[in-house]
Design a protein around this motif. Structure first.
Motif, PDB file in Angstrom:
ATOM      1  N   ALA A  46       0.835  -1.206   0.000  1.00 27.83           N
ATOM      2  CA  ALA A  46       0.000   0.000   0.000  1.00 27.83           C
ATOM      3  C   ALA A  46       0.869   1.255   0.000  1.00 27.83           C
ATOM      4  N   VAL A  47       2.045   1.151   0.632  1.00 29.68           N
ATOM      5  CA  VAL A  47       2.901   2.336   0.771  1.00 29.68           C
ATOM      6  C   VAL A  47       3.479   2.763  -0.581  1.00 29.68           C
ATOM      7  N   ILE A  48       3.971   1.809  -1.367  1.00 26.13           N
ATOM      8  CA  ILE A  48       4.662   2.248  -2.589  1.00 26.13           C
ATOM      9  C   ILE A  48       3.678   2.876  -3.581  1.00 26.13           C
ATOM     10  N   THR A  49       4.136   3.933  -4.216  1.00 25.59           N
ATOM     11  CA  THR A  49       3.328   4.663  -5.188  1.00 25.59           C
ATOM     12  C   THR A  49       2.729   3.673  -6.190  1.00 25.59           C
ATOM     13  N   ALA A  50       1.421   3.823  -6.448  1.00 26.11           N
ATOM     14  CA  ALA A  50       0.717   2.842  -7.290  1.00 26.11           C
ATOM     15  C   ALA A  50       1.428   2.648  -8.636  1.00 26.11           C
ATOM     16  N   SER A  51       1.951   3.736  -9.202  1.00 28.24           N
ATOM     17  CA  SER A  51       2.579   3.603 -10.528  1.00 28.24           C
ATOM     18  C   SER A  51       3.904   2.832 -10.458  1.00 28.24           C
ATOM     19  N   ASP A  52       4.451   2.665  -9.238  1.00 26.13           N
ATOM     20  CA  ASP A  52       5.709   1.910  -9.083  1.00 26.13           C
ATOM     21  C   ASP A  52       5.458   0.429  -8.786  1.00 26.13           C
ATOM     22  N   ARG A  53       4.189   0.067  -8.549  1.00 26.56           N
ATOM     23  CA  ARG A  53       3.930  -1.338  -8.162  1.00 26.56           C
ATOM     24  C   ARG A  53       4.379  -2.340  -9.221  1.00 26.56           C
ATOM     25  N   PRO A  54       4.224  -2.055 -10.534  1.00 31.10           N
ATOM     26  CA  PRO A  54       4.726  -3.029 -11.522  1.00 31.10           C
ATOM     27  C   PRO A  54       6.224  -3.311 -11.332  1.00 31.10           C
ATOM     28  N   LEU A  55       6.989  -2.281 -10.925  1.00 30.24           N
ATOM     29  CA  LEU A  55       8.432  -2.495 -10.675  1.00 30.24           C
ATOM     30  C   LEU A  55       8.623  -3.452  -9.514  1.00 30.24           C
ATOM     31  N   PHE A  56       7.766  -3.311  -8.490  1.00 29.14           N
ATOM     32  CA  PHE A  56       7.854  -4.203  -7.332  1.00 29.14           C
ATOM     33  C   PHE A  56       7.578  -5.636  -7.759  1.00 29.14           C
ATOM     34  N   TRP A  57       6.516  -5.848  -8.547  1.00 31.35           N
ATOM     35  CA  TRP A  57       6.158  -7.222  -8.944  1.00 31.35           C
ATOM     36  C   TRP A  57       7.241  -7.834  -9.826  1.00 31.35           C
ATOM     37  N   LYS A  58       7.866  -6.990 -10.645  1.00 34.09           N
ATOM     38  CA  LYS A  58       8.952  -7.493 -11.505  1.00 34.09           C
ATOM     39  C   LYS A  58      10.116  -7.959 -10.625  1.00 34.09           C
ATOM     40  N   MET A  59      10.437  -7.134  -9.614  1.00 31.28           N
ATOM     41  CA  MET A  59      11.516  -7.494  -8.684  1.00 31.28           C
ATOM     42  C   MET A  59      11.177  -8.800  -7.956  1.00 31.28           C
ATOM     43  N   LEU A  60       9.930  -8.900  -7.485  1.00 39.56           N
ATOM     44  CA  LEU A  60       9.555 -10.087  -6.707  1.00 39.56           C
ATOM     45  C   LEU A  60       9.667 -11.359  -7.565  1.00 39.56           C
ATOM     46  N   ALA A  61       9.244 -11.253  -8.824  1.00 41.76           N
ATOM     47  CA  ALA A  61       9.332 -12.424  -9.714  1.00 41.76           C
ATOM     48  C   ALA A  61      10.797 -12.820  -9.893  1.00 41.76           C
ATOM     49  N   GLN A  62      11.667 -11.831  -9.994  1.00 43.53           N
ATOM     50  CA  GLN A  62      13.108 -12.130 -10.155  1.00 43.53           C
ATOM     51  C   GLN A  62      13.654 -12.839  -8.911  1.00 43.53           C
ATOM     52  N   LEU A  63      13.250 -12.332  -7.739  1.00 43.52           N
ATOM     53  CA  LEU A  63      13.735 -12.936  -6.491  1.00 43.52           C
ATOM     54  C   LEU A  63      13.229 -14.367  -6.369  1.00 43.52           C
ATOM     55  N   LYS A  64      11.971 -14.547  -6.737  1.00 48.46           N
ATOM     56  CA  LYS A  64      11.396 -15.892  -6.623  1.00 48.46           C
ATOM     57  C   LYS A  64      12.127 -16.856  -7.560  1.00 48.46           C
ATOM     58  N   SER A  65      12.371 -16.396  -8.783  1.00 49.76           N
ATOM     59  CA  SER A  65      13.023 -17.342  -9.711  1.00 49.76           C
ATOM     60  C   SER A  65      14.486 -17.570  -9.328  1.00 49.76           C
ATOM     61  N   ALA A  66      15.051 -16.671  -8.499  1.00 45.87           N
ATOM     62  CA  ALA A  66      16.425 -16.908  -8.007  1.00 45.87           C
ATOM     63  C   ALA A  66      16.419 -17.860  -6.803  1.00 45.87           C
ATOM     64  N   GLY A  67      15.228 -18.255  -6.344  1.00 45.24           N
ATOM     65  CA  GLY A  67      15.151 -19.222  -5.243  1.00 45.24           C
ATOM     66  C   GLY A  67      15.027 -18.604  -3.862  1.00 45.24           C
ATOM     67  N   VAL A  68      14.801 -17.285  -3.797  1.00 45.74           N
ATOM     68  CA  VAL A  68      14.609 -16.637  -2.492  1.00 45.74           C
ATOM     69  C   VAL A  68      13.224 -17.037  -1.965  1.00 45.74           C
ATOM     70  N   SER A  69      13.127 -17.351  -0.685  1.00 47.47           N
ATOM     71  CA  SER A  69      11.829 -17.704  -0.098  1.00 47.47           C
ATOM     72  C   SER A  69      11.021 -16.413   0.096  1.00 47.47           C
ATOM     73  N   ILE A  70       9.841 -16.386  -0.506  1.00 47.44           N
ATOM     74  CA  ILE A  70       9.017 -15.164  -0.465  1.00 47.44           C
ATOM     75  C   ILE A  70       7.964 -15.322   0.647  1.00 47.44           C
ATOM     76  N   VAL A  71       7.935 -14.316   1.536  1.00 45.86           N
ATOM     77  CA  VAL A  71       7.039 -14.401   2.698  1.00 45.86           C
ATOM     78  C   VAL A  71       6.145 -13.157   2.735  1.00 45.86           C
ATOM     79  N   PHE A  72       4.853 -13.393   2.949  1.00 47.33           N
ATOM     80  CA  PHE A  72       3.883 -12.283   2.905  1.00 47.33           C
ATOM     81  C   PHE A  72       2.923 -12.333   4.088  1.00 47.33           C
ATOM     82  N   ASP A  73       2.733 -11.163   4.700  1.00 48.27           N
ATOM     83  CA  ASP A  73       1.677 -10.990   5.715  1.00 48.27           C
ATOM     84  C   ASP A  73       0.751  -9.889   5.200  1.00 48.27           C
ATOM     85  N   PRO A  74      -0.532 -10.188   4.972  1.00 51.42           N
ATOM     86  CA  PRO A  74      -1.391  -9.152   4.361  1.00 51.42           C
ATOM     87  C   PRO A  74      -1.561  -7.886   5.197  1.00 51.42           C
ATOM     88  N   ASN A  75      -1.545  -7.993   6.514  1.00 48.55           N
ATOM     89  CA  ASN A  75      -1.653  -6.792   7.362  1.00 48.55           C
ATOM     90  C   ASN A  75      -2.546  -5.724   6.725  1.00 48.55           C
TER      91      ASN A  75
END
Ligand SMILES: O=C(O)C(=O)C[C@H](O)[C@H](O)CO
Length: 320
Positions: free
Chosen positions: A146-175
């Motif tokens: 929610a914090v990151i500017t809405a127009s920057d969210r695609p950059l976040f998702w791109k980063m997350l996909a990269q981390l996931k495919s590198a084998g980093v364990s992705i952890v999420f709390d919806p809060n």
């Protein structure tokens, strides 16, 4: 050694100091305590305090102002890695104030629309993503999204996909914080994206209650069946915690606390101790136990981050 990166916002925290305010009715002048906190950072701090051998790093942005400098010093005192805490030239940190009712239940007011952390994504270059991809775990929350500017969210998702495919364990709390989203639909869309990329999810029943009208941990579990979590921990306030791992269900009865002063950071301290224990290869039952003990201790104190020495002494006694 394990490296855990947490992504989000640290704010200036304000709360009325109960001990220093003799009259709760004096509305014109109160003595406030100022600290620093933010959900994912709280998780990192409690993880590090409970398991000092793990490396916890914060990914965010602050400013160059005095609050930002103090915030950075605070992070260093807590031994949180700050290599990826960037400094904006024209923004400062956000601020929030805690109010508690007679049962210790907290509510927050925020002043964060203009905070430096909103604009963290442009600092996260491919080089930075390369470093994050060497980590073991990447933790973020619905608040981080929610914090990151809405127009920057695609950059976040791109980063997350990269981390996931590198084998980093992705952890999420919806809060879920309703006021931080334009519409509940927008939050749902972002959360479902997050769930679909997460290896570990740590939701609270209250997140689902507000957003989906789901009221029980079993219903949350049924909802989560559409995703592919390795591990799912469903927090439910004082009620039983449910956990699912490799097709097995675990139930944990929360240790009751009679003296609840401030519930701020209950979930965050739980997450920190739980994740730290799991990274340290503790079994689920032991991880749930230490996490619940950490949260039980934290809610007996005011503010998100409780005094360090008292917490460390308490937690050391609980560890196997
Ligand atoms: O509500 C937020 O955005 C915060 O990060 C403030 C608190 O520290 C946090 O919510 C406690 O869980």
């Amino acid at each position: 050694m394990s490296n855990i990166y947490v992504f989000g916002e640290c704010m200036i925290e304000l709360r009325v100091d109960k001990a220093l305010n003799s009259s709760q009715n004096d509305t014109s002048s109160k003595i406030l305590k100022q600290a620093f906190a933010g959900d994912v950072l709280n998780t990192a701090i409690y993880l590090k305090r409970t398991f000092p051998a793990l490396n916890a790093h914060f990914v965010s942005a602050v400013g160059h102002d005095k609050f930002s400098v103090d915030m950075l010093n605070f992070l260093k005192e807590e031994h949180i890695g700050c290599d990826f805490v960037f400094q904006s030239d024209n923004k400062i940190p956000g601020l929030y104030a805690i109010e508690t009712d007679e049962t210790g239940e907290r509510t927050f007011n925020y002043w964060r629309e203009n905070s430096a952390a909103k604009e963290v994504m442009p600092f996260i270059t491919q080089d930075v993503i390369g470093k994050l991809a060497e980590g073991d775990m990447f933790f973020f929350s619905g608040i981080s999204l929610a914090v990151i500017t809405a127009s920057d969210r695609p950059l976040f998702w791109k980063m997350l996909a990269q981390l996931k495919s590198a084998g980093v364990s992705i952890v999420f709390d919806p809060n879920y914080r309703a006021r931080m989203w334009e519409t509940p639909e927008q939050a749902k869309e972002q959360f479902e994206k997050a769930f679909s990329l997460s290896d570990i999810a740590l939701p609270g029943v209250d997140d689902f209650q507000q957003l989906y009208g789901i009221k029980t941990a079993d219903e949350v579990y049924n909802f989560c069946q559409q995703f592919n979590f390795e591990e799912l921990v469903i927090k439910n306030g004082e009620a039983e915690i449910l956990c699912y791992h490799q097709g097995k269900q675990y139930q944990f009865s929360v240790i009751p606390v009679t003296n609840v002063v401030d519930t701020t950071s209950a979930g965050d301290s739980f997450n920190g101790a739980y994740l730290g224990a799991r990274i340290n290869k503790q079994d689920i039952d032991s991880a749930l136990k230490i996490a619940s003990q950490a949260a039980g201790f934290v809610i007996q104190h005011q503010g998100a981050i409780v005094p360090k020495v008292a917490f460390t002494q308490f937690i050391e006694k609980q560890l196997p």
